[in-house]
Design an enzyme around this catalytic site. Structure first.
Site, PDB file in Angstrom:
ATOM      1  CE1 TYR A 146      16.723 -27.498  19.684  1.00  0.00           C
ATOM      2  CE2 TYR A 146      18.248 -28.839  18.587  1.00  0.00           C
ATOM      3  CZ  TYR A 146      18.101 -27.881  18.804  1.00  0.00           C
ATOM      4  OH  TYR A 146      19.217 -26.947  19.819  1.00  0.00           O
ATOM      5  CE  LYS A 150      16.661 -24.373  17.659  1.00  0.00           C
ATOM      6  NZ  LYS A 150      16.499 -22.430  18.802  1.00  0.00           N
TER       7      LYS A 150
END
Length: 256
Positions: A146, A150
């Protein structure tokens, strides 16, 4: 572009089955925009489309631009790349987890931009909104796929902005900390430790986006303190990482 100037604009919001996406769709519709809501599952977005008088287009966010453009009578003015995967795990997460996070959190944005830019550049206007995360500016313990992807989402949004802003393309990167959505729940104990105490409602994220659009500001920070963390990280990376490592150790102790 503010609440008073989105009247009649063609807007697409991916990942609109709930949370931030649904809040963005409602806010644009309240301003008079014509809104396409997207999710993999048609049943998740049909009620929202009916509620806001919009259009439901189901499918992978990577490939819905043409269908959304058709629903909006040929013109997409604002594209909200909001669909995302929480993807917890460490360096040993399965290759499939890493690949899925990269595909949804980064490459879906790239594919959408490829489909949108020719028309936007020809007419000299368009707005691309990336829902990234404070993890894309900082990091997140317990969530390597993640955090890394991101960062990629923010980097791609930055690249779009610096490359095309003089040709009328506006870009915004939404970088909240905790938001009370299913994704926060999916973040588990690490998310609860780091993000839970300051979590905001999805409507606050929509508010922050409209404020940033009004100010023509790239970074959208529903948690203003993220700007200070970002500055501290850049000014003294080693000090910042020592602090984050202490947080990592606290989380590990809580899990023991």
């Amino acid at each position: 572009m503010t609440m008073g100037t989105v009247q009649g604009a063609g807007v697409v919001v991916t990942g609109a089955g709930g949370g931030i996406g649904a809040a963005l769709a409602r806010r644009f519709a309240a301003g008079g925009a014509r809104v396409v809501v997207n999710d993999l599952d048609l049943a998740r977005i049909e009620p929202l489309a009916k509620e806001i008088g919009g259009f439901a287009v189901a499918g992978d966010a990577s490939g819905i631009v043409d269908a959304a453009r058709e629903a909006l009578d040929g013109t997409v003015d604002v594209y909200c790349a909001n669909a995302g995967l929480a993807s917890p795990g460490d360096v040993f997460a399965d290759e499939e987890v890493w690949a899925a996070a990269w595909d949804v959190n980064v490459m879906a944005h790239v594919r959408a931009a490829r489909a949108l830019l020719p028309d936007w550049l020809e007419r000299g206007s368009g707005r691309f909104v990336t829902t990234a995360s404070a993890a894309g500016l900082l990091t997140m313990i317990g969530a390597a796929p993640y955090s890394v992807t991101k960062h990629g989402a923010v980097a791609f949004a930055e690249w779009l902005s610096l490359t095309y802003r003089h040709r009328g393309i506006k870009v915004h990167a939404i970088c909240p900390q905790g938001v009370r959505t299913d994704m926060l729940t999916a973040a588990g104990s690490a998310g609860e430790l780091v993000l839970g105490p300051g979590a905001v409602e999805p409507d606050a994220v929509a508010d922050a986006l409209f404020e940033a659009m009004d100010a023509d500001r790239f970074l959208v920070l529903p948690h203003p303190e993220v700007a200070h963390y970002y500055q501290a990280r850049a000014a003294d990376p080693d000090r910042w990482m020592r602090g984050m490592n202490r947080l990592q150790q606290k989380w590990e102790a809580s899990e023991a």
